[in-house]
Design a protein around this motif. Structure first.
Motif, PDB file in Angstrom:
ATOM      1  N   THR A  98      22.710  18.498   2.803  1.00 45.83           N
ATOM      2  CA  THR A  98      23.365  19.451   3.686  1.00 45.83           C
ATOM      3  C   THR A  98      22.450  19.658   4.880  1.00 45.83           C
ATOM      4  OG1 THR A  98      24.334  20.540   1.781  1.00 45.83           O
ATOM      5  CG2 THR A  98      24.336  21.769   3.857  1.00 45.83           C
ATOM      6  N   PRO A  99      22.883  19.261   6.067  1.00 48.10           N
ATOM      7  CA  PRO A  99      21.998  19.369   7.234  1.00 48.10           C
ATOM      8  C   PRO A  99      21.759  20.822   7.629  1.00 48.10           C
ATOM      9  CG  PRO A  99      24.148  18.477   7.849  1.00 48.10           C
ATOM     10  CD  PRO A  99      24.155  18.666   6.385  1.00 48.10           C
ATOM     11  N   LEU A 100      20.588  21.070   8.162  1.00 55.50           N
ATOM     12  CA  LEU A 100      20.266  22.386   8.701  1.00 55.50           C
ATOM     13  C   LEU A 100      20.940  22.534  10.055  1.00 55.50           C
ATOM     14  CD1 LEU A 100      16.419  22.498   8.000  1.00 55.50           C
ATOM     15  CD2 LEU A 100      18.225  23.669   6.743  1.00 55.50           C
ATOM     16  N   VAL A 101      21.355  23.744  10.372  1.00 51.58           N
ATOM     17  CA  VAL A 101      21.931  24.022  11.686  1.00 51.58           C
ATOM     18  C   VAL A 101      21.244  25.252  12.250  1.00 51.58           C
ATOM     19  CG1 VAL A 101      24.192  22.979  11.239  1.00 51.58           C
ATOM     20  CG2 VAL A 101      23.832  25.356  10.683  1.00 51.58           C
ATOM     21  N   ALA A 102      21.255  25.356  13.567  1.00 51.63           N
ATOM     22  CA  ALA A 102      20.659  26.512  14.219  1.00 51.63           C
ATOM     23  C   ALA A 102      21.430  27.763  13.829  1.00 51.63           C
ATOM     24  CB  ALA A 102      20.680  26.321  15.735  1.00 51.63           C
ATOM     25  N   ASP A 103      20.759  28.921  13.814  1.00 45.27           N
ATOM     26  CA  ASP A 103      21.390  30.181  13.419  1.00 45.27           C
ATOM     27  C   ASP A 103      22.646  30.462  14.217  1.00 45.27           C
ATOM     28  OD1 ASP A 103      19.520  30.635  11.466  1.00 45.27           O
ATOM     29  OD2 ASP A 103      18.255  31.889  12.732  1.00 45.27           O
ATOM     30  N   LYS A 104      22.600  30.282  15.535  1.00 40.03           N
ATOM     31  CA  LYS A 104      23.771  30.540  16.368  1.00 40.03           C
ATOM     32  C   LYS A 104      24.897  29.592  16.000  1.00 40.03           C
ATOM     33  CE  LYS A 104      21.367  32.376  20.379  1.00 40.03           C
ATOM     34  NZ  LYS A 104      20.986  32.171  21.758  1.00 40.03           N
ATOM     35  N   GLU A 105      24.541  28.337  15.749  1.00 36.85           N
ATOM     36  CA  GLU A 105      25.550  27.344  15.384  1.00 36.85           C
ATOM     37  C   GLU A 105      26.143  27.678  14.022  1.00 36.85           C
ATOM     38  OE1 GLU A 105      25.779  22.565  14.574  1.00 36.85           O
ATOM     39  OE2 GLU A 105      24.256  23.307  15.943  1.00 36.85           O
ATOM     40  N   ARG A 106      25.289  28.112  13.078  1.00 35.10           N
ATOM     41  CA  ARG A 106      25.761  28.488  11.750  1.00 35.10           C
ATOM     42  C   ARG A 106      26.713  29.675  11.865  1.00 35.10           C
ATOM     43  NH1 ARG A 106      21.182  30.195   9.160  1.00 35.10           N
ATOM     44  NH2 ARG A 106      20.495  28.062   9.069  1.00 35.10           N
ATOM     45  N   ASP A 107      26.352  30.689  12.662  1.00 33.48           N
ATOM     46  CA  ASP A 107      27.216  31.851  12.866  1.00 33.48           C
ATOM     47  C   ASP A 107      28.539  31.442  13.485  1.00 33.48           C
ATOM     48  OD1 ASP A 107      25.202  33.419  11.836  1.00 33.48           O
ATOM     49  OD2 ASP A 107      24.510  34.157  13.779  1.00 33.48           O
ATOM     50  N   LEU A 108      28.479  30.574  14.474  1.00 31.22           N
ATOM     51  CA  LEU A 108      29.700  30.109  15.133  1.00 31.22           C
ATOM     52  C   LEU A 108      30.573  29.327  14.158  1.00 31.22           C
ATOM     53  CD1 LEU A 108      31.395  29.819  17.699  1.00 31.22           C
ATOM     54  CD2 LEU A 108      30.056  27.787  18.256  1.00 31.22           C
ATOM     55  N   GLN A 110      30.666  29.662  10.929  1.00 36.34           N
ATOM     56  CA  GLN A 110      31.228  30.616   9.979  1.00 36.34           C
ATOM     57  C   GLN A 110      32.371  31.395  10.610  1.00 36.34           C
ATOM     58  OE1 GLN A 110      30.421  30.900   6.620  1.00 36.34           O
ATOM     59  NE2 GLN A 110      32.319  32.070   6.669  1.00 36.34           N
ATOM     60  N   ASP A 111      32.207  31.796  11.872  1.00 41.81           N
ATOM     61  CA  ASP A 111      33.272  32.506  12.587  1.00 41.81           C
ATOM     62  C   ASP A 111      34.524  31.638  12.708  1.00 41.81           C
ATOM     63  OD1 ASP A 111      31.641  34.702  12.886  1.00 41.81           O
ATOM     64  OD2 ASP A 111      31.167  34.311  15.005  1.00 41.81           O
ATOM     65  N   ILE A 112      34.337  30.371  13.017  1.00 37.34           N
ATOM     66  CA  ILE A 112      35.471  29.449  13.137  1.00 37.34           C
ATOM     67  C   ILE A 112      36.159  29.287  11.788  1.00 37.34           C
ATOM     68  CG2 ILE A 112      36.110  27.034  13.548  1.00 37.34           C
ATOM     69  CD1 ILE A 112      33.931  27.047  15.761  1.00 37.34           C
ATOM     70  N   GLN A 113      35.372  29.143  10.737  1.00 37.19           N
ATOM     71  CA  GLN A 113      35.939  28.987   9.403  1.00 37.19           C
ATOM     72  C   GLN A 113      36.703  30.255   8.996  1.00 37.19           C
ATOM     73  OE1 GLN A 113      32.988  28.097   6.440  1.00 37.19           O
ATOM     74  NE2 GLN A 113      34.480  27.443   4.941  1.00 37.19           N
ATOM     75  N   ASP A 114      36.145  31.442   9.270  1.00 40.22           N
ATOM     76  CA  ASP A 114      36.827  32.700   8.964  1.00 40.22           C
ATOM     77  C   ASP A 114      38.128  32.832   9.755  1.00 40.22           C
ATOM     78  OD1 ASP A 114      34.702  33.309   7.306  1.00 40.22           O
ATOM     79  OD2 ASP A 114      33.783  34.757   8.684  1.00 40.22           O
ATOM     80  N   ALA A 115      38.094  32.434  11.018  1.00 38.84           N
ATOM     81  CA  ALA A 115      39.293  32.515  11.861  1.00 38.84           C
ATOM     82  C   ALA A 115      40.388  31.584  11.337  1.00 38.84           C
ATOM     83  CB  ALA A 115      38.945  32.185  13.308  1.00 38.84           C
ATOM     84  N   GLU A 116      40.013  30.392  10.916  1.00 38.60           N
ATOM     85  CA  GLU A 116      40.997  29.451  10.375  1.00 38.60           C
ATOM     86  C   GLU A 116      41.630  30.001   9.092  1.00 38.60           C
ATOM     87  OE1 GLU A 116      42.238  26.717  11.720  1.00 38.60           O
ATOM     88  OE2 GLU A 116      40.934  26.919  13.456  1.00 38.60           O
ATOM     89  N   PRO A 127      57.856  33.929   9.548  1.00 40.44           N
ATOM     90  CA  PRO A 127      58.941  32.985   9.273  1.00 40.44           C
ATOM     91  C   PRO A 127      58.629  31.585   9.798  1.00 40.44           C
ATOM     92  CG  PRO A 127      59.602  34.608  10.933  1.00 40.44           C
ATOM     93  CD  PRO A 127      58.248  34.999  10.444  1.00 40.44           C
ATOM     94  N   GLU A 128      57.926  31.517  10.919  1.00 38.04           N
ATOM     95  CA  GLU A 128      57.529  30.233  11.511  1.00 38.04           C
ATOM     96  C   GLU A 128      56.195  29.833  10.897  1.00 38.04           C
ATOM     97  OE1 GLU A 128      57.745  26.894  13.628  1.00 38.04           O
ATOM     98  OE2 GLU A 128      59.258  28.425  13.925  1.00 38.04           O
ATOM     99  N   LYS A 129      56.196  28.817  10.041  1.00 37.75           N
ATOM    100  CA  LYS A 129      54.973  28.429   9.323  1.00 37.75           C
ATOM    101  C   LYS A 129      54.041  27.553  10.154  1.00 37.75           C
ATOM    102  CE  LYS A 129      56.229  30.458   5.547  1.00 37.75           C
ATOM    103  NZ  LYS A 129      55.824  31.796   5.312  1.00 37.75           N
ATOM    104  N   ASP A 130      54.546  27.019  11.248  1.00 41.38           N
ATOM    105  CA  ASP A 130      53.731  26.141  12.093  1.00 41.38           C
ATOM    106  C   ASP A 130      52.919  26.989  13.066  1.00 41.38           C
ATOM    107  OD1 ASP A 130      52.691  23.841  13.194  1.00 41.38           O
ATOM    108  OD2 ASP A 130      54.330  23.625  14.632  1.00 41.38           O
ATOM    109  N   LEU A 131      51.941  27.701  12.525  1.00 39.59           N
ATOM    110  CA  LEU A 131      51.136  28.629  13.318  1.00 39.59           C
ATOM    111  C   LEU A 131      49.822  27.961  13.715  1.00 39.59           C
ATOM    112  CD1 LEU A 131      51.037  31.575  14.328  1.00 39.59           C
ATOM    113  CD2 LEU A 131      49.873  32.157  12.212  1.00 39.59           C
ATOM    114  N   SER A 132      49.495  28.062  14.978  1.00 40.02           N
ATOM    115  CA  SER A 132      48.216  27.532  15.466  1.00 40.02           C
ATOM    116  C   SER A 132      47.649  28.529  16.467  1.00 40.02           C
ATOM    117  CB  SER A 132      48.410  26.166  16.137  1.00 40.02           C
ATOM    118  OG  SER A 132      49.093  26.330  17.363  1.00 40.02           O
ATOM    119  N   TRP A 133      46.406  28.319  16.882  1.00 40.47           N
ATOM    120  CA  TRP A 133      45.799  29.226  17.868  1.00 40.47           C
ATOM    121  C   TRP A 133      46.504  29.112  19.211  1.00 40.47           C
ATOM    122  CZ3 TRP A 133      43.498  33.112  16.075  1.00 40.47           C
ATOM    123  CH2 TRP A 133      42.775  33.029  14.896  1.00 40.47           C
ATOM    124  N   ARG A 134      47.124  27.989  19.477  1.00 42.31           N
ATOM    125  CA  ARG A 134      47.832  27.813  20.747  1.00 42.31           C
ATOM    126  C   ARG A 134      49.155  28.581  20.790  1.00 42.31           C
ATOM    127  NH1 ARG A 134      45.283  24.167  23.805  1.00 42.31           N
ATOM    128  NH2 ARG A 134      44.221  22.438  22.846  1.00 42.31           N
TER     129      ARG A 134
END
Length: 175
Positions: A98-108, A110-116, A127-134
């Motif tokens: 498991t590669p090491l990542v910078a703290d800011k990158e790790r936080d980012l 994790q934030d992306i994973q939580d948002a997904e 009702p519309e299941k095709d939901l995306s950030w766009r």
């Protein structure tokens, strides 16, 4: 020695990392393409850097001076250690890490994973299941507007009922 990063935005850099990266690029260029895909340059660099002296610099002049020193005094040693690094990581191709990542990158990340995960959870209720950030605003805004209208209508209906029922209670027409 404590360094306060807020007061001093200057950095220092290990010039040996640059020299090792250059050597890795040079040696990877000579490898067959079927072997290149199994090489993790970060692991090779880590192997080599752990066996070479550090050459830190905190100014551009110092960086240039250390780079010249590294090339003149350590070029053979750098080449050897990088070559050994390739051999060491090729021995165990099935090993996973498991590669090491910078703290800011790790936080980012994790934030992306939580948002997904939040987006997937929200999609289950729509009702519309095709939901995306766009398209999230386009899909959620009408639903929220409709709910707001329903809430306002319900509040108005409650107000009308409460006003009329109070008036009826005090009315002389009460039976």
């Amino acid at each position: 020695m404590k360094i306060n990063r807020l007061e001093n935005d200057n950095i220092n850099r290990n010039v040996m990392e640059v020299l090792v990266a250059e050597e890795i690029d040079r040696q990877i260029g000579r490898l067959p393409s079927n072997i290149k895909k199994f090489i993790n340059p970060i692991e090779v660099a880590t192997y080599a850097l752990n066996r070479l002296p550090a050459l830190y610099a905190s100014s551009q002049q110092g960086f240039n001076k250390q780079k010249l020193k590294g090339r003149s005094e350590y070029s053979v040693h750098i080449t050897q250690q990088v070559r050994k690094g390739f051999a060491a990581i090729q021995k165990d191709l099935l090993r996973s890490s498991t590669p090491l990542v910078a703290d800011k990158e790790r936080d980012l990340n994790q934030d992306i994973q939580d948002a997904e995960e939040a987006l997937k959870e929200l999609a289950a209720y729509l009702p519309e299941k095709d939901l995306s950030w766009r398209n999230i605003v386009k899909l959620v805004k009408p639903i929220l507007a409709e709910l707001q209208e329903q809430d306002e209508a319900e509040i108005n209906a409650r107000n009308v009922r409460s006003k009329t029922s109070n008036m009826w209670e005090d009315s002389i027409y009460k039976k």
